[in-house]
Enzyme design. Structure first.
Site, PDB file in Angstrom:
ATOM      1  N   ASP B 287       5.431  -0.957   1.231  1.00  0.00           N
ATOM      2  CA  ASP B 287       4.369  -0.805   0.238  1.00  0.00           C
ATOM      3  C   ASP B 287       4.567  -1.778  -0.918  1.00  0.00           C
ATOM      4  O   ASP B 287       5.653  -2.314  -1.122  1.00  0.00           O
ATOM      5  CB  ASP B 287       4.379   0.632  -0.303  1.00  0.00           C
ATOM      6  CG  ASP B 287       5.741   1.019  -0.877  1.00  0.00           C
ATOM      7  OD1 ASP B 287       6.766   0.674  -0.239  1.00  0.00           O
ATOM      8  OD2 ASP B 287       5.791   1.634  -1.944  1.00  0.00           O
ATOM      9  N   GLU B 288       3.526  -1.975  -1.669  1.00  0.00           N
ATOM     10  CA  GLU B 288       3.563  -2.656  -2.973  1.00  0.00           C
ATOM     11  C   GLU B 288       4.418  -3.912  -2.977  1.00  0.00           C
ATOM     12  O   GLU B 288       5.449  -3.999  -3.654  1.00  0.00           O
ATOM     13  CB  GLU B 288       4.105  -1.705  -4.048  1.00  0.00           C
ATOM     14  CG  GLU B 288       3.229  -0.508  -4.287  1.00  0.00           C
ATOM     15  CD  GLU B 288       3.796   0.389  -5.379  1.00  0.00           C
ATOM     16  OE1 GLU B 288       3.001   1.128  -5.968  1.00  0.00           O
ATOM     17  OE2 GLU B 288       5.006   0.339  -5.641  1.00  0.00           O
ATOM     18  N   VAL B 289       3.994  -4.898  -2.243  1.00  0.00           N
ATOM     19  CA  VAL B 289       4.768  -6.134  -2.159  1.00  0.00           C
ATOM     20  C   VAL B 289       4.181  -7.181  -3.106  1.00  0.00           C
ATOM     21  O   VAL B 289       2.982  -7.433  -3.093  1.00  0.00           O
ATOM     22  CB  VAL B 289       4.768  -6.634  -0.701  1.00  0.00           C
ATOM     23  CG1 VAL B 289       5.319  -8.033  -0.624  1.00  0.00           C
ATOM     24  CG2 VAL B 289       5.563  -5.669   0.166  1.00  0.00           C
ATOM     25  N   GLU B 339      -1.150   0.240   3.116  1.00  0.00           N
ATOM     26  CA  GLU B 339      -1.552  -1.135   2.844  1.00  0.00           C
ATOM     27  C   GLU B 339      -1.155  -2.086   3.966  1.00  0.00           C
ATOM     28  O   GLU B 339      -1.741  -3.145   4.118  1.00  0.00           O
ATOM     29  CB  GLU B 339      -0.992  -1.598   1.504  1.00  0.00           C
ATOM     30  CG  GLU B 339       0.509  -1.599   1.433  1.00  0.00           C
ATOM     31  CD  GLU B 339       0.988  -1.470  -0.019  1.00  0.00           C
ATOM     32  OE1 GLU B 339       0.882  -0.358  -0.552  1.00  0.00           O
ATOM     33  OE2 GLU B 339       1.431  -2.458  -0.576  1.00  0.00           O
TER      34      GLU B 339
END
Lengths: 463, 463
Positions: B287-289, B339
């Site tokens: 997540d959230e890269v 995502e």
């Protein structure tokens, strides 16, 4: 540190108890494995540190005006103190005019001690002359869910760790009347959630004494004319009946200001309250009043015509002024919420407390403790005279969503930010730089058993 | 109720332990002064109640398929059960194919017991055939602040009281690596906050066993390629160095996907993890890269040119796909955050878990527990086939602002709302009607020792 605290002057119970308490914190909670007294056969590695100037063998506690009065903190108490920590052969001392100053100085002394990996407690040489910016530094705690006495006592410990000096006890609200009145025991018998969700006279006395021992005043709030639904459980005649099309609906609204019973009742109750709560300040509430019910009531309308009262705001003023006069006669100073002022009830020139930017129930995500540093008590439109009327402030833990399980972590360390703003000189530190200090103080509270939420998000406490 | 629970079929340890546990809850936590067995000389006022049909002397527990397999819950476990409570002379029984169904039925049985003022425990006659709407009903707990094992065990108790069956353990993040790896002990030695803020192999085994005894799977998340700063403390070569003007800045970004070491390391670590965590599902995070650091790195640019990778999103896909392939070879099913799907890494047709509307850290004011009922797992744009791919959901207790002191009150009863939505049939109850039930269940959890925040604002629990 070989021998820790030694009292030179005539002690008082409060002083003796405080020394016991702080010694216990040093021994048991400041460093997990602190050696209070180095043993003969243990090496002392700190002796080779170039900054080592000696052991702090003794801290003399000098109370300059030993306890002339009954030992209860009040609105005029002096809290200043001087703390000198010097090299080995000089005198290390904490001195203050009052026991309250000694209490604040002891807290500072403990905060200056820092453990190191060699399992010693260190303190730097320092000379401190300290006193609070504001006289009134409080927290409002709304106990409507019933917070057990043990939790309130622990909260008073936490107040003392933050040099806060007022516990503003919001002890009644719409949902529950938690105080067991000697005059009107029916109030809690019928207005509390449960017969066990109440504070007895013994509970109240215990809380006042425990607070006093920590230099904390207990100011009770008996909030009228709104937020009184629970009062009406036992005494419906206190409240104004609501009408629809001139017919009573069976609902009740605000206190009935037209009824002599209301004033007799309030006088009896406040006379008791002033006796039970020794502080000379009493909070009368008077916030968030809704006028719909008054508007529907023909008796209210007739009363307003008879007495030539031209608006419901003025009718509220009429009521509140009578309650304030009642408090004056009982020789207590009354506090009311700001809207009484903005509604024109009171005259200007009154002293002011700030709380609006320290509502602890406005949690948002949490981890946002530093935002409470952005609140400056004099940041309002007003001249210097008006700003001088600000005597302090309160962090407010409203109780709608707070119970015995989450009150501690929701209050701390957020209220610590308000505490520091109220003690320290103006502008001492912007919120952007307060985070580390708040983190350090949080860990200090954790070690002393106070369960906090994380002040700034991720992070940890050294053990 | 004279004799409470009697096992007819061949027991298992899980069943025996569950009966002991639930009997203890009935005796000690369901009614403060419950008389489990009426005494000879005590009146039985309920006998005159017209609804009284007799004592529930015995509840037969019928396990239809006694423990063929090793006793660990898994993604295919059956949880359905039948519970019949009838009049005195008929048979009262709880039956299920599996021990997991018995566990869920026991929880229901306890929830049907209600104490009354006469100090008896009552239960209404009923016939229940029950099974969950969704297979996967979990909570994500992010332990980055370090949550003590005792608190995690208590949390597993709470999961079982809500019939939740998955503990998704987010056990690493940027700030701390809490798992003591046998293969790479340096990860936690250098990546944990403190050497004591870690989970040992014994801790993990204890948690898995405790969870299994309650029908709860433990799914570990070892999150890459972002959120890996703590991994880089011991293994900086795992991470991609950041550059400014083609000069390394000394900072590190995402996992380095160009380095063979990365894949060797991940394969060794995941091989261990799959062995230690017996569930056949593993969460790979993803997540959230943030791509800034990759963008600055000339080695990454050269690698992308060599392998004809046209975007950083595709480079992330390249990395994640290799880790997914690795998991496949280890015979575990992998889960990644949404995502990865929306970025086009995975193909459509994958099973889906919902969590976005059950982020427990979005607290706002609190007391807003019922809003979590407004989340319906199939409320997204998609056809019936796609909606059938939803296998459940998770309430997510992200850990930025959650530590050992506030995790319990912040999780509960909010996660209970998600638990009920995931168990019950679609649309069973709108949020506007769930408040009372959430209040009742909160009190039930309080009695069993789980400290909750108030679900709906003011209110109280009958004792």
């Amino acid at each position: 540190m070989r021998h820790i605290l030694e009292v030179l002057s005539e002690g008082s119970d409060i002083l003796t108890n405080a020394l016991d308490r702080y010694l216990n914190i040093i021994v048991n909670q400041t460093l997990p494995k602190t050696r209070v007294k180095p043993q003969e056969n243990v090496s002392e590695p700190w002796k080779t540190n170039k900054n080592f100037v000696g052991y702090l063998d003794t801290l003399d506690i000098i109370l300059m005006e030993p306890c002339k009065h009954r030992e209860l903190p009040d609105a005029l108490m002096t809290e200043q103190y001087v703390l000198n920590i010097t090299s080995e052969h000089a005198v290390n001392k904490l001195s203050a005019q009052t026991v309250w100053g000694i209490l604040r100085g002891l807290e500072t002394f403990l905060q200056l001690l820092y453990p190191t990996a060699d399992e010693a407690l260190h303190i730097n040489c320092t000379s401190i002359f300290d006193y609070p910016r504001y006289q009134h530094r409080g927290v409002l705690v709304d106990t409507r869910h019933y917070i057990p006495v043990s939790k309130l006592l622990k909260m008073l410990d936490a107040l003392s760790y933050n040099k806060l000096n007022v516990f503003h006890w919001h002890i009644t609200d719409d949902q529950s009347f938690l105080y067991i009145s000697k005059t009107y025991p029916e109030l809690s018998q019928q207005g509390a959630y449960l017969l066990t969700y109440v504070y007895t006279q013994q509970d109240v006395a215990q809380i006042i004494n425990y607070a006093a021992a920590r230099g904390i005043r207990v100011i009770a709030e008996f909030d009228t004319s709104g937020h009184t639904r629970s009062w009406g459980e036992a005494f419906p005649e206190l409240l104004s009946p609501c009408y629809r099309n001139n017919v009573p609906t069976g609902q009740y609204g605000l206190v009935d200001p037209t009824n002599n019973f209301t004033y007799e009742f309030m006088e009896n109750l406040l006379t008791e309250v002033v006796d039970v709560f020794p502080d000379n300040v009493l909070h009368l509430g008077a916030d968030e009043v809704e006028f719909e019910c008054w508007q529907s009531n023909p008796g209210i309308t007739a009363f307003m015509q008879t007495y030539n009262i031209s608006s419901y705001v003025k009718l509220k003023s009429y009521y509140i002024q009578k309650i304030i006069d009642m408090s004056d006669k009982l020789n207590v100073t009354s506090i009311v919420w700001e809207e009484v002022f903005t509604n024109g009830v009171t005259n200007s020139g009154f002293q002011t407390l700030l709380s609006s930017c320290w509502y602890l129930d406005n949690l948002s995500g949490g981890g946002d403790g530093t935002k409470y540093y952005d609140c400056e008590p004099t940041d309002f439109n007003g001249n210097d005279e008006q700003k001088k009327l600000v005597i302090g402030g309160e962090a407010c833990m409203w109780g709608e969503v707070v119970n015995e399980y989450n009150i501690e972590s929701r209050m701390w360390p957020t209220a610590s930010a308000a505490a520091e703003k109220l003690w320290s000189v103006k502008g001492v530190d912007p919120s952007s730089q307060a985070g580390h200090r708040l983190e350090e103080h949080t860990c200090r509270m954790n070690k002393r058993g106070i369960g906090t939420q994380p002040p700034n998000g991720p992070g940890f406490c050294e053990l």
